[in-house]
Design a protein around this motif. Structure first.
Motif, PDB file in Angstrom:
ATOM      1  N   ARG A  64       0.809  -1.229   0.000  1.00 48.66           N
ATOM      2  CA  ARG A  64       0.000   0.000   0.000  1.00 48.66           C
ATOM      3  C   ARG A  64       0.840   1.276   0.000  1.00 48.66           C
ATOM      4  NH1 ARG A  64      -4.866  -1.661   4.254  1.00 48.66           N
ATOM      5  NH2 ARG A  64      -5.364  -3.632   3.219  1.00 48.66           N
ATOM      6  N   MET A  65       2.151   1.145  -0.144  1.00 53.99           N
ATOM      7  CA  MET A  65       2.993   2.336  -0.050  1.00 53.99           C
ATOM      8  C   MET A  65       4.209   2.188  -0.951  1.00 53.99           C
ATOM      9  SD  MET A  65       4.656   3.933   3.418  1.00 53.99           S
ATOM     10  CE  MET A  65       5.300   5.604   3.444  1.00 53.99           C
ATOM     11  N   ASP A  66       4.647   3.282  -1.523  1.00 54.84           N
ATOM     12  CA  ASP A  66       5.843   3.278  -2.362  1.00 54.84           C
ATOM     13  C   ASP A  66       7.062   2.862  -1.527  1.00 54.84           C
ATOM     14  OD1 ASP A  66       7.369   4.230  -4.880  1.00 54.84           O
ATOM     15  OD2 ASP A  66       8.315   5.332  -3.230  1.00 54.84           O
ATOM     16  N   GLU A  67       7.899   2.004  -2.097  1.00 55.70           N
ATOM     17  CA  GLU A  67       9.031   1.459  -1.353  1.00 55.70           C
ATOM     18  C   GLU A  67      10.028   2.537  -0.936  1.00 55.70           C
ATOM     19  OE1 GLU A  67      12.546  -1.955  -1.749  1.00 55.70           O
ATOM     20  OE2 GLU A  67      11.113  -1.638  -3.390  1.00 55.70           O
ATOM     21  N   VAL A  68      10.316   3.476  -1.833  1.00 52.20           N
ATOM     22  CA  VAL A  68      11.278   4.535  -1.505  1.00 52.20           C
ATOM     23  C   VAL A  68      10.736   5.423  -0.389  1.00 52.20           C
ATOM     24  CG1 VAL A  68      12.508   6.550  -2.373  1.00 52.20           C
ATOM     25  CG2 VAL A  68      12.271   4.505  -3.818  1.00 52.20           C
ATOM     26  N   LEU A  69       9.459   5.767  -0.461  1.00 44.66           N
ATOM     27  CA  LEU A  69       8.855   6.595   0.582  1.00 44.66           C
ATOM     28  C   LEU A  69       8.867   5.875   1.925  1.00 44.66           C
ATOM     29  CD1 LEU A  69       7.386   9.136   1.443  1.00 44.66           C
ATOM     30  CD2 LEU A  69       5.233   8.095   0.668  1.00 44.66           C
ATOM     31  N   PHE A  70       8.588   4.564   1.897  1.00 49.01           N
ATOM     32  CA  PHE A  70       8.627   3.807   3.149  1.00 49.01           C
ATOM     33  C   PHE A  70      10.046   3.772   3.715  1.00 49.01           C
ATOM     34  CE2 PHE A  70       9.554  -0.279   5.241  1.00 49.01           C
ATOM     35  CZ  PHE A  70       8.776  -0.111   6.375  1.00 49.01           C
ATOM     36  N   TRP A  88       0.387   3.338   7.808  1.00 51.20           N
ATOM     37  CA  TRP A  88      -0.594   2.379   7.307  1.00 51.20           C
ATOM     38  C   TRP A  88      -1.887   3.086   6.891  1.00 51.20           C
ATOM     39  CZ3 TRP A  88      -0.142  -2.593   6.020  1.00 51.20           C
ATOM     40  CH2 TRP A  88      -1.317  -3.309   5.771  1.00 51.20           C
ATOM     41  N   GLU A  89      -2.347   2.789   5.681  1.00 59.36           N
ATOM     42  CA  GLU A  89      -3.585   3.360   5.174  1.00 59.36           C
ATOM     43  C   GLU A  89      -4.626   2.266   4.998  1.00 59.36           C
ATOM     44  OE1 GLU A  89      -2.973   5.567   1.634  1.00 59.36           O
ATOM     45  OE2 GLU A  89      -1.698   7.089   2.571  1.00 59.36           O
ATOM     46  N   ARG A  90      -5.777   2.492   5.573  1.00 56.78           N
ATOM     47  CA  ARG A  90      -6.875   1.547   5.397  1.00 56.78           C
ATOM     48  C   ARG A  90      -7.387   1.603   3.959  1.00 56.78           C
ATOM     49  NH1 ARG A  90     -10.350   3.884  10.146  1.00 56.78           N
ATOM     50  NH2 ARG A  90     -12.007   2.565   9.289  1.00 56.78           N
ATOM     51  N   PRO A  91      -7.986   0.525   3.469  1.00 58.02           N
ATOM     52  CA  PRO A  91      -8.453   0.489   2.073  1.00 58.02           C
ATOM     53  C   PRO A  91      -9.596   1.472   1.855  1.00 58.02           C
ATOM     54  CG  PRO A  91      -9.263  -1.419   3.273  1.00 58.02           C
ATOM     55  CD  PRO A  91      -8.282  -0.716   4.169  1.00 58.02           C
ATOM     56  N   PRO A  92      -9.886   1.832   0.606  1.00 61.44           N
ATOM     57  CA  PRO A  92     -11.003   2.746   0.310  1.00 61.44           C
ATOM     58  C   PRO A  92     -12.297   2.227   0.917  1.00 61.44           C
ATOM     59  CG  PRO A  92      -9.680   2.361  -1.648  1.00 61.44           C
ATOM     60  CD  PRO A  92      -9.177   1.412  -0.609  1.00 61.44           C
ATOM     61  N   GLY A  93     -13.062   3.144   1.492  1.00 60.31           N
ATOM     62  CA  GLY A  93     -14.318   2.764   2.134  1.00 60.31           C
ATOM     63  C   GLY A  93     -14.153   2.400   3.589  1.00 60.31           C
ATOM     64  N   LEU A 125      -6.165  -7.190  10.762  1.00 62.63           N
ATOM     65  CA  LEU A 125      -6.142  -6.534  12.068  1.00 62.63           C
ATOM     66  C   LEU A 125      -5.573  -5.116  11.967  1.00 62.63           C
ATOM     67  CD1 LEU A 125      -5.049  -9.516  14.343  1.00 62.63           C
ATOM     68  CD2 LEU A 125      -7.229  -8.309  14.412  1.00 62.63           C
ATOM     69  N   LEU A 126      -4.577  -4.916  11.124  1.00 63.83           N
ATOM     70  CA  LEU A 126      -4.052  -3.563  10.929  1.00 63.83           C
ATOM     71  C   LEU A 126      -5.134  -2.637  10.376  1.00 63.83           C
ATOM     72  CD1 LEU A 126      -0.503  -4.314   9.464  1.00 63.83           C
ATOM     73  CD2 LEU A 126      -1.018  -3.315  11.695  1.00 63.83           C
ATOM     74  N   ASP A 127      -6.000  -3.185   9.522  1.00 62.77           N
ATOM     75  CA  ASP A 127      -7.093  -2.375   8.967  1.00 62.77           C
ATOM     76  C   ASP A 127      -8.145  -2.062  10.030  1.00 62.77           C
ATOM     77  OD1 ASP A 127      -6.063  -2.175   6.418  1.00 62.77           O
ATOM     78  OD2 ASP A 127      -7.136  -3.939   5.656  1.00 62.77           O
ATOM     79  N   GLN A 128      -8.292  -2.929  11.029  1.00 66.84           N
ATOM     80  CA  GLN A 128      -9.330  -2.740  12.040  1.00 66.84           C
ATOM     81  C   GLN A 128      -8.880  -1.907  13.235  1.00 66.84           C
ATOM     82  OE1 GLN A 128     -11.852  -6.252  13.011  1.00 66.84           O
ATOM     83  NE2 GLN A 128     -10.495  -7.354  11.618  1.00 66.84           N
ATOM     84  N   LEU A 129      -7.570  -1.681  13.346  1.00 63.37           N
ATOM     85  CA  LEU A 129      -7.045  -0.938  14.502  1.00 63.37           C
ATOM     86  C   LEU A 129      -6.650   0.476  14.101  1.00 63.37           C
ATOM     87  CD1 LEU A 129      -4.804  -3.780  15.984  1.00 63.37           C
ATOM     88  CD2 LEU A 129      -6.974  -2.970  16.917  1.00 63.37           C
ATOM     89  N   GLU A 130      -6.694   1.365  15.057  1.00 64.69           N
ATOM     90  CA  GLU A 130      -6.380   2.761  14.795  1.00 64.69           C
ATOM     91  C   GLU A 130      -5.171   3.209  15.605  1.00 64.69           C
ATOM     92  OE1 GLU A 130     -10.554   4.956  13.966  1.00 64.69           O
ATOM     93  OE2 GLU A 130     -10.272   4.264  16.021  1.00 64.69           O
ATOM     94  N   GLY A 131      -4.410   4.150  15.028  1.00 64.62           N
ATOM     95  CA  GLY A 131      -3.379   4.887  15.744  1.00 64.62           C
ATOM     96  C   GLY A 131      -2.533   4.082  16.706  1.00 64.62           C
ATOM     97  N   SER A 132      -2.628   4.446  17.994  1.00 67.36           N
ATOM     98  CA  SER A 132      -1.792   3.818  19.008  1.00 67.36           C
ATOM     99  C   SER A 132      -2.133   2.344  19.197  1.00 67.36           C
ATOM    100  CB  SER A 132      -1.917   4.569  20.337  1.00 67.36           C
ATOM    101  OG  SER A 132      -3.259   4.569  20.788  1.00 67.36           O
TER     102      SER A 132
END
Length: 538
Positions: A64-70, A88-93, A125-132
């Motif tokens: 979900r992220m460009d390798e160089v930016l990561f 981490w960015e959750r999927p659209p919607g 689980l990463l998609d279901q969790l927020e922030g901290s």
């Protein structure tokens, strides 16, 4: 997960010991089972969760992220879990508010997942969790919380929560397992104290107070026995009702790394002693250095060759239980007499008795302390003859009188970012001294240190690394280190030994940066020959 994540965040940002204890006690008091049990296991390091490899996490984030930016983000943040939790960015919607998953729910999913399901489960689980909460989850599955909390500090928090003595917690500790559903009802006052099936439990060790400037002036040498302080690790060996366990001084079960010790323990009782490698005094073979002992430490299994190359034994200090009889209330002399009788009958290759040091005055003992007969000795232990064996550190019955630390001036060569609240700083340093190679003067690494300096000094060190990096090797930075340009630090350490595992041929014991020598040029730092002279002939 949010309450657990908040606890971790506050523990990282809270330096005071008592404040950390209060935070944990409040969490355990206000969190339901089994969440608090899993949190306890995670913080205390008793969680047997299968960790997720960093490579799996990198694969997921690069979906979900460009390798160089990561790569730039990771380099800036310095911690993989923190980087992924931030980018981490959750999927659209997936913008709708998410329900707060419980820690026990997350644990159940991880424990029941098959190997082939781990990749998808972690993504989900990463998609279901927020922030901290996402950060706490990542720290949980990578097995590295790094929040500045020891297992003993957690036990003290439990003791405070239940208004019980910490020794009661330590006695129960190894007889219980996560999520500790039998422990918390007792601490809440809703159930009786758990009864253990395993009698060979850990008992809190008695600790000594360092000798201060005037501590000995008012004491009579005739009231004390002196023993050598050996440079191994303090252990407790328990063998009761057919159960054998070997514990470190903090109560960690290290039995798996020392099956030879357990097999040789053909007596009933609980011994307090020093774990060492080499030959016992009863076999007239030399006791070897701490670097040799390290070959056996922190291993889940040991090979037959390792058992042969690094034979371990216990040098007995004290006896807590003689058979099943608790003799801790007896005097030191009484306990030592029973210990001596027990060791006389034990396997001579695996057990001996720490000898007493004859002395008639503190001045005489001081001379012996500064020039001990064996390089594996790091000082003197003083014990009142009439002292019972009590847990913890109370001033008066026992003292430790260590040798003065060694000191050398060394040059910083490499640096790496720290963890936790130091993840944005270069705080882990490799340092070296001069030696001759092919007719040239070169620096050779002799040790690593990541403490000893103040926060203000850390700022100075971090700034120097950033301004003087000459090469990068993954997370490691090579620092400019030349005869007339570099950073000199004074390094203090407890001992030094020959080591075939290190390029320099030496290994330091407990090195730390004790002083920043901004007044010195690298050419004025010490030489390898100086360190070798500290060891003496091979």
């Amino acid at each position: 997960m949010r309450a657990f994540a908040e606890l971790l965040d506050r523990l990282v940002l809270t330096p005071q010991r008592n404040a950390k204890i209060m935070l944990m006690a409040d969490y355990f008091r206000n969190t339901p089972d089994p969440d608090r049990g899993y949190a306890l296991a995670a913080i205390a390091g008793t969680l047997t969760l299968k960790t997720v490899k960093p490579n799996v996490l990198r694969q997921l984030v690069l979906e979900r992220m460009d390798e160089v930016l990561f790569r730039y983000s990771y380099d800036y943040v310095g911690d993989l879990a923190e980087t992924i939790s931030l980018v981490w960015e959750r999927p659209p919607g997936g913008e709708m508010p998410l329900p707060d998953l419980s820690l026990s729910t997350v644990m159940h999913r991880l424990e029941t997942a098959g190997r082939a399901d781990v990749h998808g489960l972690v993504r989900n689980l990463l998609d279901q969790l927020e922030g901290s909460s996402r950060f706490a989850f990542l720290k949980l599955i990578t097995g590295g919380l790094r929040i500045g909390v020891s297992a003993r500090l957690v036990k003290q928090a439990l003791a405070d929560m239940g208004n019980v003595d910490i020794t009661e917690i330590e006695t129960l500790w190894h007889g219980l397992s996560p999520p500790y559903t039998a422990l918390f009802p007792w601490l809440d006052g809703k159930a009786d104290k758990p009864e253990l099936d395993m009698p060979a439990v850990f008992h809190a060790v008695m600790l000594a107070t360092p000798v201060g400037d005037n501590d000995l002036a008012s004491l009579d040498p005739k009231d004390f026995a002196a023993e050598w302080k050996w440079d191994g690790i303090r252990v407790q060996l328990a063998n009761l009702a057919g159960t054998r366990r070997l514990y470190s001084r903090s109560g960690d079960d290290i039995s798996a790394a020392f099956p030879d010790i357990l097999e040789a323990a053909d007596f009933e009782g609980i011994i307090d002693g020093e774990l060492l490698v080499g030959g016992t005094m009863r076999t007239n073979l030399a006791t070897r250095t701490f670097s040799d002992l390290q070959q056996r430490l922190n291993r889940k299994t040991v090979t037959r060759k390792m058992l042969e190359d690094y034979p371990a034994f216990i040098r007995g200090y004290d006896l807590l239980f003689s058979g099943r009889r608790d003799i801790r209330p007896e005097s030191f002399l009484t306990r030592r007499a029973e210990l001596s009788a027990l060791i006389d009958k034990a396997a001579p290759s695996h057990f001996d008795l720490s000898p007493l040091v004859p002395f008639s005055s503190w001045e005489e003992l001081d001379r012996l302390r500064t020039d001990p007969p064996d390089p594996v000795i790091e000082g003197i232990m003083l014990k009142r003859l009439d002292s019972p064996y009590t847990s913890g550190r109370s001033k008066g019955p026992w003292f430790k009188w260590k040798r003065e630390p060694y000191n050398v001036d060394a040059v910083l060569m490499y640096a790496q970012r720290g963890h936790g609240k130091r993840s944005s700083y270069y705080s882990d340093f490799t340092f070296g001294v001069w030696t001759e190679s092919d007719g040239r003067q070169v620096l050779v690494p002799v040790g690593k240190a990541y403490f000893g300096f103040t926060d203000a000094e850390l700022e100075v060190l971090d700034r120097y690394v950033r301004n003087n990096t000459v090469e990068r090797f993954g997370p490691v930075r090579s620092i400019r280190a030349e005869a007339d340009h570099g950073f000199v630090v004074e390094v203090a350490f407890e001992g030094i030994n020959f080591s075939s595992r290190h390029k320099s041929g030496v290994a330091m014991r407990f090195p730390r940066i004790s002083r920043l020598r901004t007044d010195k040029l690298p050419r004025d730092a010490d030489r390898l020959e100086t360190l070798l002279a500290m060891i003496g002939p091979a």
